[in-house]
Design a protein around this motif. Structure first.
Motif, PDB file in Angstrom:
ATOM      1  N   MET A   1       0.981  -1.214  -0.003  1.00 30.39           N
ATOM      2  CA  MET A   1      -0.039  -0.097   0.178  1.00 30.39           C
ATOM      3  C   MET A   1       0.951   1.401  -0.124  1.00 30.39           C
ATOM      4  SD  MET A   1      -2.947  -0.946   2.827  1.00 30.39           S
ATOM      5  CE  MET A   1      -3.838  -2.712   2.635  1.00 30.39           C
ATOM      6  N   SER A   2       1.946   1.239   0.867  1.00 28.00           N
ATOM      7  CA  SER A   2       2.890   2.412   1.026  1.00 28.00           C
ATOM      8  C   SER A   2       3.525   2.579  -0.412  1.00 28.00           C
ATOM      9  CB  SER A   2       3.989   2.082   2.059  1.00 28.00           C
ATOM     10  OG  SER A   2       3.173   2.031   3.225  1.00 28.00           O
ATOM     11  N   ALA A   3       4.098   1.769  -1.160  1.00 26.78           N
ATOM     12  CA  ALA A   3       4.762   1.866  -2.201  1.00 26.78           C
ATOM     13  C   ALA A   3       3.795   2.296  -3.495  1.00 26.78           C
ATOM     14  CB  ALA A   3       5.476   0.501  -2.515  1.00 26.78           C
ATOM     15  N   ALA A   4       2.634   1.758  -3.350  1.00 27.23           N
ATOM     16  CA  ALA A   4       1.585   1.914  -4.418  1.00 27.23           C
ATOM     17  C   ALA A   4       1.114   3.465  -4.166  1.00 27.23           C
ATOM     18  CB  ALA A   4       0.295   1.318  -4.322  1.00 27.23           C
ATOM     19  N   ALA A   5       1.045   3.948  -3.055  1.00 27.67           N
ATOM     20  CA  ALA A   5       0.676   5.219  -2.746  1.00 27.67           C
ATOM     21  C   ALA A   5       1.636   6.247  -3.299  1.00 27.67           C
ATOM     22  CB  ALA A   5       0.151   5.487  -1.231  1.00 27.67           C
ATOM     23  N   GLN A   6       2.577   6.138  -3.053  1.00 25.58           N
ATOM     24  CA  GLN A   6       4.081   6.831  -3.377  1.00 25.58           C
ATOM     25  C   GLN A   6       4.341   6.688  -5.017  1.00 25.58           C
ATOM     26  OE1 GLN A   6       5.402   9.115  -1.520  1.00 25.58           O
ATOM     27  NE2 GLN A   6       3.789   8.420  -0.012  1.00 25.58           N
ATOM     28  N   GLY A   7       3.927   5.558  -5.567  1.00 26.37           N
ATOM     29  CA  GLY A   7       3.968   5.554  -7.124  1.00 26.37           C
ATOM     30  C   GLY A   7       5.588   4.764  -7.297  1.00 26.37           C
TER      31      GLY A   7
ATOM     32  N   GLY B   1     -10.796   0.096   4.781  1.00 24.00           N
ATOM     33  CA  GLY B   1     -11.142  -0.584   3.735  1.00 24.00           C
ATOM     34  C   GLY B   1     -10.452  -0.413   2.527  1.00 24.00           C
ATOM     35  N   TRP B   2      -9.245   0.572   2.480  1.00 20.15           N
ATOM     36  CA  TRP B   2      -8.703   0.784   1.423  1.00 20.15           C
ATOM     37  C   TRP B   2      -7.483  -0.487   1.010  1.00 20.15           C
ATOM     38  CZ3 TRP B   2      -7.040   6.437   0.756  1.00 20.15           C
ATOM     39  CH2 TRP B   2      -8.137   7.259   0.981  1.00 20.15           C
ATOM     40  N   THR B   3      -7.545  -0.855  -0.202  1.00 23.32           N
ATOM     41  CA  THR B   3      -6.574  -1.587  -0.887  1.00 23.32           C
ATOM     42  C   THR B   3      -5.281  -1.036  -1.435  1.00 23.32           C
ATOM     43  OG1 THR B   3      -7.523  -1.704  -3.012  1.00 23.32           O
ATOM     44  CG2 THR B   3      -8.315  -3.437  -1.248  1.00 23.32           C
ATOM     45  N   ALA B   4      -4.136  -1.458  -1.985  1.00 23.45           N
ATOM     46  CA  ALA B   4      -2.970  -0.880  -2.559  1.00 23.45           C
ATOM     47  C   ALA B   4      -3.783   0.013  -3.790  1.00 23.45           C
ATOM     48  CB  ALA B   4      -2.068  -1.775  -3.074  1.00 23.45           C
ATOM     49  N   LEU B   5      -4.544  -0.821  -4.297  1.00 23.92           N
ATOM     50  CA  LEU B   5      -5.242  -0.195  -5.870  1.00 23.92           C
ATOM     51  C   LEU B   5      -5.766   1.064  -5.302  1.00 23.92           C
ATOM     52  CD1 LEU B   5      -5.865  -0.312  -8.671  1.00 23.92           C
ATOM     53  CD2 LEU B   5      -7.692  -1.854  -8.201  1.00 23.92           C
TER      54      LEU B   5
ATOM     55  N   ALA C   1       3.199 -10.536  -2.320  1.00 21.08           N
ATOM     56  CA  ALA C   1       2.240  -9.296  -1.509  1.00 21.08           C
ATOM     57  C   ALA C   1       0.868  -9.583  -1.869  1.00 21.08           C
ATOM     58  CB  ALA C   1       2.892  -8.007  -1.620  1.00 21.08           C
ATOM     59  N   ASP C   2       0.097  -9.493  -0.912  1.00 21.24           N
ATOM     60  CA  ASP C   2      -1.596  -9.756  -1.027  1.00 21.24           C
ATOM     61  C   ASP C   2      -2.121  -8.566  -1.327  1.00 21.24           C
ATOM     62  OD1 ASP C   2      -4.083 -10.287  -0.784  1.00 21.24           O
ATOM     63  OD2 ASP C   2      -3.790 -11.472   1.076  1.00 21.24           O
ATOM     64  N   LEU C   3      -2.732  -8.429  -2.834  1.00 20.85           N
ATOM     65  CA  LEU C   3      -3.167  -7.292  -3.371  1.00 20.85           C
ATOM     66  C   LEU C   3      -4.624  -7.143  -2.629  1.00 20.85           C
ATOM     67  CD1 LEU C   3      -2.926  -5.043  -5.589  1.00 20.85           C
ATOM     68  CD2 LEU C   3      -3.772  -6.893  -7.366  1.00 20.85           C
ATOM     69  N   SER C   4      -5.305  -8.084  -2.221  1.00 23.34           N
ATOM     70  CA  SER C   4      -6.362  -7.731  -1.484  1.00 23.34           C
ATOM     71  C   SER C   4      -6.706  -7.134  -0.187  1.00 23.34           C
ATOM     72  CB  SER C   4      -7.295  -9.139  -1.651  1.00 23.34           C
ATOM     73  OG  SER C   4      -6.767 -10.157  -0.869  1.00 23.34           O
ATOM     74  N   LEU C   5      -5.504  -7.120   0.648  1.00 25.77           N
ATOM     75  CA  LEU C   5      -5.431  -6.595   1.868  1.00 25.77           C
ATOM     76  C   LEU C   5      -6.018  -5.313   1.964  1.00 25.77           C
ATOM     77  CD1 LEU C   5      -2.274  -8.276   3.261  1.00 25.77           C
ATOM     78  CD2 LEU C   5      -4.582  -8.826   3.745  1.00 25.77           C
ATOM     79  N   ARG C   6      -6.672  -5.044   2.967  1.00 21.91           N
ATOM     80  CA  ARG C   6      -7.395  -3.765   3.147  1.00 21.91           C
ATOM     81  C   ARG C   6      -6.933  -3.210   4.644  1.00 21.91           C
ATOM     82  NH1 ARG C   6     -11.570  -2.928  -0.096  1.00 21.91           N
ATOM     83  NH2 ARG C   6     -12.457  -4.877  -1.443  1.00 21.91           N
ATOM     84  N   ASP C   7      -6.589  -1.843   4.624  1.00 18.42           N
ATOM     85  CA  ASP C   7      -6.582  -1.057   5.736  1.00 18.42           C
ATOM     86  C   ASP C   7      -7.682  -0.776   6.676  1.00 18.42           C
ATOM     87  OD1 ASP C   7      -7.789   1.186   4.646  1.00 18.42           O
ATOM     88  OD2 ASP C   7      -6.024   2.384   4.291  1.00 18.42           O
ATOM     89  N   ASP C   8      -7.673  -0.151   7.573  1.00 20.65           N
ATOM     90  CA  ASP C   8      -8.725   0.147   8.531  1.00 20.65           C
ATOM     91  C   ASP C   8      -9.966   0.785   8.067  1.00 20.65           C
ATOM     92  OD1 ASP C   8      -7.327  -1.443  10.227  1.00 20.65           O
ATOM     93  OD2 ASP C   8      -6.999   0.217  11.897  1.00 20.65           O
TER      94      ASP C   8
END
Length: 167
Positions: free
Chosen positions: A107-113, A135-139, A126-133
């Motif tokens: 999620m961190s790397a995706a957010a930073q590009g 409900g956000w995924t890396a996508l 890395a699990d692409l389906s994981l969600r933060d608190d």
């Protein structure tokens, strides 16, 4: 202990080696400073690969995070340090570890590009389906931060996974 963390953050291998020799057996490499940062996390986030390797050789715990669970892997991923991310993964860093609020290295790397880091993490499992608190995924993180190239990369990877294809 903060001297060790300062040396690691500054990338000062000579000072770090001197401190560890001088205090052999009495330094806890996983101790945290007043901000909860370990020497390994400080070096990883600052981009000091040689220091990261040295600390790991000396027994620093690749899983130790700060009070919020932010690990060296997450710091390196958030800063785009591909070689350090590789090194930490090779040393057993848990790729899908979460902070107390559910953030992951992906999620961190995706957010930073950071495309190379995102690709590395995906290729290493890395699990692409994981969600933060929230409900956000890396996508979602990539889309929110307007990282168009990363959004496309994550969608392509997700679609290949759905079809059962490998990278």
């Amino acid at each position: 202990m903060s001297e060790v963390i300062r040396a690691a953050q500054a990338g000062d291998l000579e000072t770090l080696q001197h401190l560890l020799r001088q205090h052999r057996g009495t330094i806890n490499l996983d101790a945290r400073d007043e901000n909860g940062v370990t020497a390994l996390s400080a070096a990883a986030e600052a981009g000091h690969l040689e220091i990261v390797k040295y600390l790991l050789e000396e027994g620093a715990d690749v899983e130790t995070g700060d009070e919020e669970g932010w690990t060296a892997l997450m710091g390196a991923a958030a800063a785009g340090h591909t070689e350090i991310v590789k090194c930490l993964l090779d040393s057993g860093a848990p790729i899908n570890a979460k902070t107390t609020f559910g953030m992951t290295a992906l999620m961190s790397a995706a957010a930073q590009g950071y495309r190379e880091v995102v690709e590395l993490l995906l290729n290493r499992g890395a699990d692409l389906s994981l969600r933060d608190d929230n409900g956000w995924t890396a996508l979602v993180w990539a889309a929110e931060e307007q990282q168009t190239e990363i959004v496309e990369l994550l969608k392509q990877f997700r679609d290949r996974q759905k079809r059962g294809e490998h990278q």
